[in-house]
Design an enzyme around this catalytic site. Structure first.
Site, PDB file in Angstrom:
ATOM      1  N   LYS A 166     -52.032 -62.525  64.438  1.00  0.00           N
ATOM      2  CA  LYS A 166     -50.742 -61.832  64.374  1.00  0.00           C
ATOM      3  C   LYS A 166     -49.791 -62.283  65.494  1.00  0.00           C
ATOM      4  CE  LYS A 166     -52.551 -57.688  62.029  1.00  0.00           C
ATOM      5  NZ  LYS A 166     -52.601 -56.192  62.035  1.00  0.00           N
TER       6      LYS A 166
ATOM      7  N   TYR B 143     -48.534 -56.468  52.480  1.00  0.00           N
ATOM      8  CA  TYR B 143     -49.087 -55.154  52.804  1.00  0.00           C
ATOM      9  C   TYR B 143     -48.742 -54.096  51.746  1.00  0.00           C
ATOM     10  CZ  TYR B 143     -50.797 -56.441  57.466  1.00  0.00           C
ATOM     11  OH  TYR B 143     -51.502 -56.976  58.512  1.00  0.00           O
TER      12      TYR B 143
ATOM     13  N   PHE C 286     -46.673 -45.864  58.873  1.00  0.00           N
ATOM     14  CA  PHE C 286     -46.578 -46.993  59.800  1.00  0.00           C
ATOM     15  C   PHE C 286     -46.114 -48.287  59.126  1.00  0.00           C
ATOM     16  CE2 PHE C 286     -50.978 -46.668  58.290  1.00  0.00           C
ATOM     17  CZ  PHE C 286     -51.213 -47.944  57.792  1.00  0.00           C
TER      18      PHE C 286
ATOM     19  N   ARG D 117     -64.885 -58.510  59.706  1.00  0.00           N
ATOM     20  CA  ARG D 117     -64.480 -57.169  60.146  1.00  0.00           C
ATOM     21  C   ARG D 117     -65.256 -56.774  61.408  1.00  0.00           C
ATOM     22  NH1 ARG D 117     -59.867 -54.772  57.788  1.00  0.00           N
ATOM     23  NH2 ARG D 117     -60.748 -52.807  58.493  1.00  0.00           N
TER      24      ARG D 117
ATOM     25  N   THR E 158     -59.563 -50.940  63.979  1.00  0.00           N
ATOM     26  CA  THR E 158     -58.102 -51.092  63.917  1.00  0.00           C
ATOM     27  C   THR E 158     -57.442 -50.743  65.257  1.00  0.00           C
ATOM     28  OG1 THR E 158     -58.248 -50.408  61.600  1.00  0.00           O
ATOM     29  CG2 THR E 158     -56.054 -50.424  62.589  1.00  0.00           C
TER      30      THR E 158
ATOM     31  N   ARG F 283     -60.394 -57.359  68.895  1.00  0.00           N
ATOM     32  CA  ARG F 283     -59.400 -56.322  69.204  1.00  0.00           C
ATOM     33  C   ARG F 283     -59.701 -55.615  70.514  1.00  0.00           C
ATOM     34  NH1 ARG F 283     -58.767 -54.218  62.959  1.00  0.00           N
ATOM     35  NH2 ARG F 283     -56.887 -55.394  62.422  1.00  0.00           N
TER      36      ARG F 283
ATOM     37  N   ASN G  83     -52.321 -55.392  67.145  1.00  0.00           N
ATOM     38  CA  ASN G  83     -53.778 -55.489  67.277  1.00  0.00           C
ATOM     39  C   ASN G  83     -54.330 -56.886  66.974  1.00  0.00           C
ATOM     40  OD1 ASN G  83     -53.556 -55.397  64.525  1.00  0.00           O
ATOM     41  ND2 ASN G  83     -54.798 -53.562  64.228  1.00  0.00           N
TER      42      ASN G  83
ATOM     43  N   HIS H 269     -55.636 -59.697  61.568  1.00  0.00           N
ATOM     44  CA  HIS H 269     -55.916 -59.032  60.294  1.00  0.00           C
ATOM     45  C   HIS H 269     -57.185 -59.633  59.733  1.00  0.00           C
ATOM     46  CE1 HIS H 269     -55.337 -57.674  56.094  1.00  0.00           C
ATOM     47  NE2 HIS H 269     -55.782 -58.879  55.775  1.00  0.00           N
TER      48      HIS H 269
ATOM     49  N   GLU I  80     -55.356 -62.077  48.982  1.00  0.00           N
ATOM     50  CA  GLU I  80     -54.705 -62.444  50.245  1.00  0.00           C
ATOM     51  C   GLU I  80     -54.745 -63.951  50.498  1.00  0.00           C
ATOM     52  OE1 GLU I  80     -55.613 -58.163  52.453  1.00  0.00           O
ATOM     53  OE2 GLU I  80     -56.473 -59.993  53.282  1.00  0.00           O
TER      54      GLU I  80
HETATM   55  P1  DAT Z   1     -56.930 -52.950  59.447  1.00  0.00           P
HETATM   56  O1  DAT Z   1     -55.937 -53.979  59.930  1.00  0.00           O
HETATM   57  O2  DAT Z   1     -57.987 -52.663  60.485  1.00  0.00           O
HETATM   58  O3  DAT Z   1     -57.504 -53.278  58.093  1.00  0.00           O
HETATM   59  P2  DAT Z   1     -55.255 -51.009  58.089  1.00  0.00           P
HETATM   60  O4  DAT Z   1     -55.412 -51.900  56.884  1.00  0.00           O
HETATM   61  O5  DAT Z   1     -55.584 -49.571  57.929  1.00  0.00           O
HETATM   62  O6  DAT Z   1     -56.122 -51.578  59.313  1.00  0.00           O
HETATM   63  O7  DAT Z   1     -53.761 -51.093  58.612  1.00  0.00           O
HETATM   64  C1  DAT Z   1     -53.058 -52.327  58.623  1.00  0.00           C
HETATM   65  C2  DAT Z   1     -52.367 -52.490  59.948  1.00  0.00           C
HETATM   66  O8  DAT Z   1     -51.371 -51.493  60.097  1.00  0.00           O
HETATM   67  C3  DAT Z   1     -53.272 -52.327  61.165  1.00  0.00           C
HETATM   68  O9  DAT Z   1     -53.930 -53.525  61.509  1.00  0.00           O
HETATM   69  C4  DAT Z   1     -52.298 -51.911  62.226  1.00  0.00           C
HETATM   70  C5  DAT Z   1     -51.284 -51.082  61.464  1.00  0.00           C
HETATM   71  N1  DAT Z   1     -51.610 -49.645  61.533  1.00  0.00           N
HETATM   72  C6  DAT Z   1     -52.574 -49.009  60.843  1.00  0.00           C
HETATM   73  N2  DAT Z   1     -52.598 -47.700  61.121  1.00  0.00           N
HETATM   74  C7  DAT Z   1     -51.608 -47.505  62.015  1.00  0.00           C
HETATM   75  C8  DAT Z   1     -51.119 -46.387  62.726  1.00  0.00           C
HETATM   76  N3  DAT Z   1     -51.645 -45.152  62.549  1.00  0.00           N
HETATM   77  N4  DAT Z   1     -50.090 -46.585  63.587  1.00  0.00           N
HETATM   78  C9  DAT Z   1     -49.534 -47.799  63.776  1.00  0.00           C
HETATM   79  N5  DAT Z   1     -49.955 -48.907  63.141  1.00  0.00           N
HETATM   80  C10 DAT Z   1     -50.972 -48.760  62.292  1.00  0.00           C
HETATM   81 MG    MG Z   2     -56.537 -53.501  56.265  1.00  0.00          MG
END
Ligand code: DAT
Ligand code: MG
Length: 137
Positions: A9, A49, A57, A85, A91, A102, A112, A115, A126
């Site tokens: 990222k 996304y 978010f 993962r 996350t 992370r 973070n 991805h 993807e």
């Molecule tokens: P991951 O990237 O671990 O699969 P996710 O798919 O739930 O997590 O969310 C995608 C991205 O969105 C994540 O990497 C960071 C952001 N994100 C998720 N939850 C968030 C939150 N509560 N506040 C801010 N950013 C968030």
């Molecule tokens: Mg995800």
């Protein structure tokens, strides 16, 4: 052999962490099948996304993912999705295990650093998003 997609990222690209992250991935015996640097337009980040449509978010995520270049990396390995993962960690970097990308490198929940696809089905979609026309490579 299973496929998955890693994205380095914008926060990690801007802090010169591409090599550090790729080194961890290669040491964990993933094979790199495709890799490039791209700057996503906001509409492209939103499309990537789409599963998060309606989440509070999403706007912040779209802004961040289109704020600078990202490095999508197509990976292959047995058990690639789950193993990636594990390698990247939770996350929220505060909750990620020591030794994960992370935990060690990320800034916060938004920035973070990486991805990783969350299922083989999503990995397929993807990889196709960033590497169209590469089916069967
Ligand atoms: P991951 O990237 O671990 O699969 P996710 O798919 O739930 O997590 O969310 C995608 C991205 O969105 C994540 O990497 C960071 C952001 N994100 C998720 N939850 C968030 C939150 N509560 N506040 C801010 N950013 C968030
Ligand atoms: Mg995800």
């Amino acid at each position: 052999m299973e496929r998955t997609l890693l994205i380095i990222k914008p926060d990690a690209v801007s802090r010169n962490l591409i090599g550090e992250i790729i080194a961890r991935v290669e040491k964990a015996r993933f094979k790199i099948k495709g890799m490039k640097m791209v700057r996503l337009k906001p509409a492209e980040a939103r499309k990537f996304y789409a599963v998060h449509e309606g989440k509070p978010f999403l706007e912040e995520l779209v802004d961040f993912m289109s704020s600078g270049p990202v490095v999508p990396v197509w990976l292959e390995k047995e058990n690639a999705v789950a193993d990636l993962r594990k390698l990247i960690g939770a996350t929220d970097p505060k909750k990620a295990d020591p030794g994960t990308v992370r935990h060690d490198l990320a800034v916060d929940m938004g920035k973070n650093s990486v991805h990783g696809s969350d299922s083989p089905e999503n990995a397929k979609v993807e990889i196709q998003f960033f590497f169209p026309n590469s089916e069967g490579k």
